[in-house]
Design a protein around this motif. Structure first.
Motif, short mmCIF file in Angstrom:
data_model
loop_
_atom_site.label_atom_id
_atom_site.label_comp_id
_atom_site.label_asym_id
_atom_site.label_seq_id
_atom_site.Cartn_x
_atom_site.Cartn_y
_atom_site.Cartn_z
N TRP A 104 0.71 -0.98 0.03
CA TRP A 104 0.36 -0.08 -0.16
C TRP A 104 0.47 1.23 0.38
CZ3 TRP A 104 -4.48 -0.56 -2.10
CH2 TRP A 104 -5.27 -1.44 -1.71
N SER A 105 1.63 1.10 0.59
CA SER A 105 2.74 2.79 0.61
C SER A 105 3.20 2.79 -1.21
CB SER A 105 3.71 2.97 1.55
OG SER A 105 4.98 1.20 1.72
N LEU A 123 1.45 3.02 -3.55
CA LEU A 123 0.80 3.87 -4.09
C LEU A 123 0.98 5.90 -4.15
CD1 LEU A 123 -1.75 4.12 -5.00
CD2 LEU A 123 -2.96 4.85 -3.23
N PRO A 124 1.67 6.41 -3.45
CA PRO A 124 2.60 7.79 -3.25
C PRO A 124 3.62 7.34 -4.40
CG PRO A 124 3.33 6.86 -1.32
CD PRO A 124 1.51 6.21 -1.86
N ARG A 141 -3.42 8.81 -8.90
CA ARG A 141 -3.37 7.74 -7.32
C ARG A 141 -4.89 7.25 -6.99
NH1 ARG A 141 -0.05 11.46 -3.28
NH2 ARG A 141 1.67 10.93 -3.83
N GLY A 199 -5.32 3.57 -7.23
CA GLY A 199 -6.23 3.11 -5.74
C GLY A 199 -7.23 2.33 -6.03
N THR A 249 -2.39 9.10 1.79
CA THR A 249 -1.74 8.88 0.49
C THR A 249 -0.99 10.29 0.10
OG1 THR A 249 -2.53 6.89 -0.57
CG2 THR A 249 -1.16 8.43 -1.91
N ASP A 250 -2.42 11.50 0.25
CA ASP A 250 -1.80 12.46 0.38
C ASP A 250 -1.14 13.35 1.36
OD1 ASP A 250 -3.19 12.24 -2.82
OD2 ASP A 250 -4.97 14.18 -1.88
N GLU A 263 7.24 7.84 2.80
CA GLU A 263 6.05 7.47 2.13
C GLU A 263 5.74 6.28 3.36
OE1 GLU A 263 7.49 8.32 -2.41
OE2 GLU A 263 8.08 6.14 -1.50
N LEU A 316 2.25 5.56 4.69
CA LEU A 316 1.38 4.68 4.37
C LEU A 316 1.56 3.63 5.55
CD1 LEU A 316 -0.06 4.93 2.06
CD2 LEU A 316 1.71 6.94 1.97
#
Length: 479
Positions: free
Chosen positions: A138-139, A141-142, A151, A155, A361-362, A376, A380
């Motif tokens: 999941w980390s 993603l960024p 994203r 996602g 994420t943002d 990151e 996350l």
């Protein structure tokens, strides 16, 4: 690398990952209460001990998940920082999952203390390597893009895969358990055996590992100016990075309350069909309905979020879930009405998850903008930590609810007392309703990191970093 290939690879990784998560958090407690400890003099005591062990291990892990995120953030290999942990964590956690769906070499039958010791060892190994895989997945993603719209696509497609993985497991769990019970134990009439549950665990473990491989080899980290502005995170600074990110902390509180309530209700559904409705076979309908609605929900998310934004999705979704709870309370043992309640209750869940995931994420850029450092995996790691923590508490609640309500072993609906049924409803409905209401209130009052605000932060970061880079080059030219 082809963008469609990356989307699909990430989605399949999430598919296998959430099938694993559902098996561990929803179906392992059922294995323990239904077939592992059913006839011994200490069976109820052992169920309670296993429940306590699960909660204690997950509570201790609170301190380690951000550290694991720090380790992932500090990983430097030619394959990137995520792939080694996806592959290693995926393999070891899959083998450990299969192992806990056994009596651990007969210890469950002959040595209570021996079983507990062995179970603690295996589960700690499972939890550690699952955490590495979970945080790495999941980390990413960024790291795949700094653009909120891109994203959202990653996602959304990942949630599409994870929804099918989690809810699809509800469809196949009973058929697979019954099939393997008949195949390896000669069971008839839909009876469930330990061998049947083990066969199911092997299938899920294999799918989980294949998903990890696909995500590892089918995606690529993006390189840009913002991601290059990353320093190694000292372990002592891990918690500081999280604690100083106020938007991350408030979101974590809101999402924990939400996830805890949801997982408790979702995990008790199979008990509801078996011991309250009296039709365990009808539970497969839950899997079919939630899988189809989950797909629709995820597909609609990018369009709905454009209209009402993440805040509207998160809070509005919780309101819809509360309507589902009210319908549950009036449904009783009416199977069609119960399934309608399931549909209304579940439909907004994938959207709420995505709204929370996108906000977390943002908050990577928010933390970088506010504190000057980019983290990151540390950032996350909060979302998987919350899900595991909520799952651990939910496991404990589920086992306590089963014991307090008399819903263990071969009990029948007619064996459940009025008092037991009332206690069961308290755990399944009333407590989660309160948790969801508080969750929506916290989000409404404290979360200000909107899509518009994130775009402004990214723009500010890019200007600042370009200016710093130009200043550095100017000094270099003068020298």
């Amino acid at each position: 690398m082809n963008q469609v290939k990356q989307y699909l690879s990430y989605a399949f990784g999430a598919f296998g990952h959430d099938a694993f998560y559902a098996t561990l958090n929803t179906y392992f407690p059922i294995f323990v209460t239904s077939v592992l400890f059913t006839s011994g003099a200490n069976s109820k005591q052992m169920i309670g001990v296993v429940s306590a062990v699960l909660v204690i291990i997950r509570l201790i892990e609170i301190a380690f998940d951000p550290m694991i995120g720090g380790v992932v953030d500090n990983t430097r290999t030619r394959w990137g920082k995520f792939k080694p942990w996806l592959l290693g964590g995926g393999l070891i956690s899959a083998l450990a999952l299969i192992t806990i769906f056994t009596p651990l070499g007969g210890l469950a039958d002959h040595s209570d203390m021996g079983y507990i010791i062995a179970f603690v060892i295996v589960f700690v190994i499972l939890d550690i390597f699952y955490s590495f895989k979970d945080i790495a997945l999941w980390s990413m993603l960024p790291a795949l893009s700094v653009d909120s719209n891109t994203r959202t696509k990653f996602g959304t497609i990942a949630r599409f895969g994870s929804t099918i993985g989690a809810q699809g497991t509800a469809i196949v769990v009973m058929p697979l358990v019954v099939f393997f019970s008949a195949k390896f134990s000669g069971a008839t009439g839909g009876a469930q055996t330990r061998a049947g549950w083990l066969g199911f665990a092997v299938v899920i473990g294999l799918i989980s590992f294949l998903g990890a491989c696909t995500a590892a080899f089918g995606t690529r980290e993006q390189k840009n100016l913002i991601r290059e502005n990353t320093e190694k995170t000292r372990l002592r600074d891990v918690f500081k990075a999280i604690g100083e990110n106020d938007q991350l902390m408030w979101l974590a509180l809101s999402y924990f309350l939400f996830a805890f309530g949801y997982v408790v209700t979702n995990s008790l559904l199979i008990y509801y069909f078996r011991y309250v409705v009296g039709k365990a076979s009808a539970y497969s309908g839950v899997g079919i309905i939630t899988t189809l609605l989950g797909i629709v929900s995820v597909i609609l998310f990018p369009f709905i979020v454009q209209v009402i934004k993440r805040r509207g999705v998160y809070i509005g979704g919780i309101v819809m879930m509360l309507v589902g709870y009210v319908l549950f309370l009036f449904a009783g043992t009416n199977v069609p009405l119960v399934l309608v309640a399931v549909a209304i209750y579940f439909f907004p869940y994938p959207m709420i998850f995505l709204a929370a995931l996108m906000t977390i994420t943002d908050s990577v850029e928010y933390g970088q903008w506010k504190n000057g450092t980019r983290n990151e995996s540390v950032t996350l790691s909060v979302r998987p930590l919350i899900d595991k923590l909520a799952g651990a508490f939910a496991n404990g609640v589920v086992m306590v609810a089963a014991l307090q309500s008399g819903m263990t072993g071969n009990a029948k609906p007619s064996d459940i007392s009025t008092s037991g049924l009332l206690q069961f409803k308290m755990f399944m409905f009333y407590i989660p309703i309160i948790l969801l209401i508080i969750s929506a209130f916290v989000y409404f009052k404290k979360i200000s990191l909107s899509e518009k605000r994130h775009a402004e932060i990214v723009n500010d970061l890019e200007k600042k970093l370009r200016a710093e880079k130009a200043a550095g080059q100017s000094i270099g030219d003068e020298d």
